[in-house]
Design a protein around this motif. Structure first.
Motif, PDB file in Angstrom:
ATOM      1  N   SER A  88     -22.981 -34.070  36.164  1.00 44.61           N
ATOM      2  CA  SER A  88     -21.801 -34.066  37.120  1.00 44.61           C
ATOM      3  C   SER A  88     -21.244 -35.808  36.971  1.00 44.61           C
ATOM      4  CB  SER A  88     -21.952 -34.020  38.543  1.00 44.61           C
ATOM      5  OG  SER A  88     -22.022 -32.529  38.829  1.00 44.61           O
ATOM      6  N   ALA A  89     -21.118 -36.036  35.314  1.00 41.68           N
ATOM      7  CA  ALA A  89     -20.469 -36.670  35.801  1.00 41.68           C
ATOM      8  C   ALA A  89     -18.895 -36.904  35.346  1.00 41.68           C
ATOM      9  CB  ALA A  89     -20.411 -37.250  33.881  1.00 41.68           C
ATOM     10  N   ASP A  90     -17.896 -38.159  35.693  1.00 42.28           N
ATOM     11  CA  ASP A  90     -16.756 -36.851  35.794  1.00 42.28           C
ATOM     12  C   ASP A  90     -16.020 -37.527  34.111  1.00 42.28           C
ATOM     13  OD1 ASP A  90     -15.811 -36.807  38.348  1.00 42.28           O
ATOM     14  OD2 ASP A  90     -17.103 -39.314  38.788  1.00 42.28           O
ATOM     15  N   ILE A 143     -23.055 -44.639  45.164  1.00 45.73           N
ATOM     16  CA  ILE A 143     -21.254 -44.816  45.448  1.00 45.73           C
ATOM     17  C   ILE A 143     -20.854 -44.003  45.986  1.00 45.73           C
ATOM     18  CG2 ILE A 143     -20.968 -46.399  43.238  1.00 45.73           C
ATOM     19  CD1 ILE A 143     -20.307 -44.104  42.303  1.00 45.73           C
ATOM     20  N   GLY A 144     -21.654 -42.805  46.293  1.00 41.03           N
ATOM     21  CA  GLY A 144     -20.358 -41.708  47.300  1.00 41.03           C
ATOM     22  C   GLY A 144     -19.714 -40.118  46.514  1.00 41.03           C
ATOM     23  N   PRO A 145     -19.215 -39.821  47.209  1.00 44.14           N
ATOM     24  CA  PRO A 145     -18.464 -39.321  46.786  1.00 44.14           C
ATOM     25  C   PRO A 145     -17.456 -38.650  45.867  1.00 44.14           C
ATOM     26  CG  PRO A 145     -18.405 -38.680  48.898  1.00 44.14           C
ATOM     27  CD  PRO A 145     -19.176 -39.734  49.080  1.00 44.14           C
ATOM     28  N   ASP A 146     -16.126 -40.305  46.172  1.00 47.93           N
ATOM     29  CA  ASP A 146     -15.214 -40.862  46.257  1.00 47.93           C
ATOM     30  C   ASP A 146     -14.835 -41.195  44.681  1.00 47.93           C
ATOM     31  OD1 ASP A 146     -14.049 -39.195  47.982  1.00 47.93           O
ATOM     32  OD2 ASP A 146     -13.927 -40.771  48.893  1.00 47.93           O
ATOM     33  N   ARG A 147     -16.079 -42.023  44.450  1.00 50.32           N
ATOM     34  CA  ARG A 147     -15.756 -43.077  43.011  1.00 50.32           C
ATOM     35  C   ARG A 147     -16.051 -42.322  41.801  1.00 50.32           C
ATOM     36  NH1 ARG A 147     -14.987 -48.082  45.481  1.00 50.32           N
ATOM     37  NH2 ARG A 147     -16.288 -47.436  48.118  1.00 50.32           N
ATOM     38  N   LEU A 148     -15.400 -42.951  40.731  1.00 44.53           N
ATOM     39  CA  LEU A 148     -15.826 -41.814  39.714  1.00 44.53           C
ATOM     40  C   LEU A 148     -16.631 -42.353  38.514  1.00 44.53           C
ATOM     41  CD1 LEU A 148     -11.756 -42.228  37.795  1.00 44.53           C
ATOM     42  CD2 LEU A 148     -13.415 -40.153  39.237  1.00 44.53           C
ATOM     43  N   ILE A 149     -17.927 -41.289  37.994  1.00 46.95           N
ATOM     44  CA  ILE A 149     -18.912 -42.385  37.350  1.00 46.95           C
ATOM     45  C   ILE A 149     -18.690 -41.327  35.489  1.00 46.95           C
ATOM     46  CG2 ILE A 149     -21.935 -41.709  37.155  1.00 46.95           C
ATOM     47  CD1 ILE A 149     -21.490 -40.586  39.452  1.00 46.95           C
ATOM     48  N   GLY A 150     -19.316 -42.034  35.092  1.00 41.32           N
ATOM     49  CA  GLY A 150     -19.083 -41.985  33.569  1.00 41.32           C
ATOM     50  C   GLY A 150     -20.483 -42.261  32.620  1.00 41.32           C
ATOM     51  N   VAL A 151     -20.079 -41.723  31.261  1.00 43.33           N
ATOM     52  CA  VAL A 151     -21.991 -41.418  30.830  1.00 43.33           C
ATOM     53  C   VAL A 151     -21.910 -41.464  29.828  1.00 43.33           C
ATOM     54  CG1 VAL A 151     -23.713 -40.396  30.522  1.00 43.33           C
ATOM     55  CG2 VAL A 151     -22.966 -40.270  32.448  1.00 43.33           C
ATOM     56  N   SER A 152     -21.825 -42.964  29.526  1.00 49.13           N
ATOM     57  CA  SER A 152     -21.835 -43.159  27.017  1.00 49.13           C
ATOM     58  C   SER A 152     -23.427 -41.770  26.990  1.00 49.13           C
ATOM     59  CB  SER A 152     -22.395 -44.364  27.071  1.00 49.13           C
ATOM     60  OG  SER A 152     -22.457 -45.458  27.699  1.00 49.13           O
ATOM     61  N   LEU A 179     -28.762 -46.473  35.342  1.00 46.27           N
ATOM     62  CA  LEU A 179     -29.707 -45.337  36.341  1.00 46.27           C
ATOM     63  C   LEU A 179     -28.445 -44.396  35.485  1.00 46.27           C
ATOM     64  CD1 LEU A 179     -28.872 -47.238  39.612  1.00 46.27           C
ATOM     65  CD2 LEU A 179     -31.106 -47.403  37.618  1.00 46.27           C
ATOM     66  N   SER A 180     -29.657 -42.962  36.115  1.00 45.96           N
ATOM     67  CA  SER A 180     -28.751 -41.517  35.604  1.00 45.96           C
ATOM     68  C   SER A 180     -27.530 -41.665  37.136  1.00 45.96           C
ATOM     69  CB  SER A 180     -29.370 -40.272  35.715  1.00 45.96           C
ATOM     70  OG  SER A 180     -29.651 -40.513  37.634  1.00 45.96           O
ATOM     71  N   ALA A 181     -26.824 -40.514  36.176  1.00 46.50           N
ATOM     72  CA  ALA A 181     -26.150 -40.527  37.248  1.00 46.50           C
ATOM     73  C   ALA A 181     -25.797 -40.140  38.708  1.00 46.50           C
ATOM     74  CB  ALA A 181     -24.915 -39.308  36.285  1.00 46.50           C
ATOM     75  N   GLN A 182     -26.929 -39.326  38.510  1.00 44.49           N
ATOM     76  CA  GLN A 182     -27.272 -38.909  40.137  1.00 44.49           C
ATOM     77  C   GLN A 182     -27.983 -39.722  40.776  1.00 44.49           C
ATOM     78  OE1 GLN A 182     -30.066 -35.798  39.007  1.00 44.49           O
ATOM     79  NE2 GLN A 182     -30.389 -34.875  41.439  1.00 44.49           N
ATOM     80  N   ASP A 183     -28.320 -40.419  40.350  1.00 42.56           N
ATOM     81  CA  ASP A 183     -28.864 -41.352  40.825  1.00 42.56           C
ATOM     82  C   ASP A 183     -27.543 -42.661  41.610  1.00 42.56           C
ATOM     83  OD1 ASP A 183     -31.547 -40.968  41.234  1.00 42.56           O
ATOM     84  OD2 ASP A 183     -32.069 -41.875  39.408  1.00 42.56           O
ATOM     85  N   VAL A 184     -27.261 -43.008  41.007  1.00 44.79           N
ATOM     86  CA  VAL A 184     -25.927 -43.904  40.970  1.00 44.79           C
ATOM     87  C   VAL A 184     -24.994 -43.072  41.701  1.00 44.79           C
ATOM     88  CG1 VAL A 184     -22.753 -44.346  39.846  1.00 44.79           C
ATOM     89  CG2 VAL A 184     -25.079 -44.216  38.575  1.00 44.79           C
ATOM     90  N   ARG A 185     -24.785 -41.427  41.989  1.00 37.33           N
ATOM     91  CA  ARG A 185     -24.267 -41.107  42.869  1.00 37.33           C
ATOM     92  C   ARG A 185     -24.222 -40.780  43.932  1.00 37.33           C
ATOM     93  NH1 ARG A 185     -18.774 -40.227  42.724  1.00 37.33           N
ATOM     94  NH2 ARG A 185     -19.145 -38.737  40.815  1.00 37.33           N
ATOM     95  N   GLN A 186     -25.822 -40.834  44.884  1.00 35.45           N
ATOM     96  CA  GLN A 186     -26.030 -41.482  45.681  1.00 35.45           C
ATOM     97  C   GLN A 186     -26.013 -43.079  46.533  1.00 35.45           C
ATOM     98  OE1 GLN A 186     -30.637 -40.909  47.183  1.00 35.45           O
ATOM     99  NE2 GLN A 186     -30.896 -40.127  44.900  1.00 35.45           N
TER     100      GLN A 186
END
Lengths: 218, 218
Positions: free
Chosen positions: B131-133, B108-117, B99-106
């Motif tokens: 906006s990956a972290d 898990i909400g704003p508070d958790r971190l997102i990493g992308v390979s 899933l894209s970072a954008q979809d993941v954000r939807q």
């Protein structure tokens, strides 16, 4: 588009033919296949593809949502509450080794449907206790789509008809040929995959199954 | 326990050693291994197991959350925002086919971190735009954990150091032996799996890597 829980439950209560499809086609070919199944009157479509990567699976799910949005066909995602949420699916279907109905509910909220695969009467009772909205019951017969170690068969279906009061779909190797045996158990709902998706003409295959199901329901 | 986005970002900004672990052990053995890694000072632990069924994966994730809750070790789930949500993980890590970072954000909400390979500088820029972290950058070297067709290697790492301003972890076959080469690119953060989980003594392996990383950061 079916959006509220009430509308979804209404569609579910009338649903008799549930078809599982995979997403291993081009977007165009997938669209043609889904449109045919929807037009033919399939009540529920489930996207079930263990080979697609997550990104492609979400793409197919969003396509399925678009193609079913203005119809009475419910759209269910296999295993993945996250993909169901992102694609605005009508619900999620989980097996015994997937997330529990209770956990799925936490992710998808109160309005979407949850289905659970059951292979024993104990699992069917557990699904009721976990507030599943419907259950799948099987495998009824050997199938070309999925391999199983044991077959609860029609004996399990009879037991479910007697004891479980929840929409229940017989699944596993069901075809126009053996459907009369399934109907004799009292079941009026079935889930199929190969019987429709591998048929020379999917529309005719759907029509034939719906005719048999409806004839018995009158 | 790291709960707010601010606290999580603070931990992330200081993180140098990121370890990926699988869940293919008994609950007791898994607990022992995780506790050792946390005590040894691993900054981030990612649960990454493509073989576990969903139910077992969530079980391991919840266990990991419990074992890291009172510590400064961040806990990240691979691929699955639904499992991250249910296990109250600190974040989700996705690859280019997930899933894209954008979809993941939807999900898990704003508070958790997102990493992308990322495997190319273009993908690294896309991760920033999404906006990956943080990003993972690799594969740096051939690895026993995962097979790849091509190796962007240390040239890619140098490019990221020059152009990308986001926490970035070098990944792929990194060990105490080749770490000096990685450090020469300017990278001060690494992600490892086998180098720690297959070491005769995981605690010593972690200590050795952390010593090298910290010596270069002073």
């Amino acid at each position: 588009m079916t959006q509220s829980r009430t509308t979804r439950l209404q569609c579910l209560s009338q649903a008799q033919l549930y078809v599982l499809i995979d997403g291993g086609f081009s977007a165009d070919e997938f669209g043609r296949r889904v449109s045919k199944l929807v037009a033919a009157g399939v009540d529920i479509l489930q996207l079930r593809d263990k080979t697609l990567d997550d990104r492609s699976q979400l793409e197919r799910a969003r396509q399925l949502r678009e193609l079913t949005a203005a119809t009475r066909t419910l759209f269910i995602v296999n295993d993945r509450p996250d993909i169901a949420l992102l694609s605005k699916a009508d619900g999620v279907h989980v097996g015994q080794e997937e997330l529990s109905a209770q956990d799925v509910r936490q992710v998808i909220g109160p309005d979407r449907l949850i289905g659970v695969s059951t292979h024993t009467i104990g699992q069917a009772y557990s699904a009721v206790a976990e507030s599943a909205d419907y259950i799948g019951c099987g495998p009824t017969y050997p199938s070309g789509t999925k391999q199983f170690a044991s077959f609860p068969g029609t004996a399990f279906l009879r037991q479910v008809v007697r004891e479980i009061h929840l929409p229940a779909f017989a699944i596993g190797g069901i075809s126009a040929e053996n459907l009369p045996d399934v109907l004799r158990t009292g079941f009026r709902r079935i889930a199929v995959s190969g019987a429709v998706t591998r048929a020379a003409d999917a529309v005719t295959a759907v029509g034939q199954l719906l005719d048999q199901l409806r004839a018995e329901s009158q």
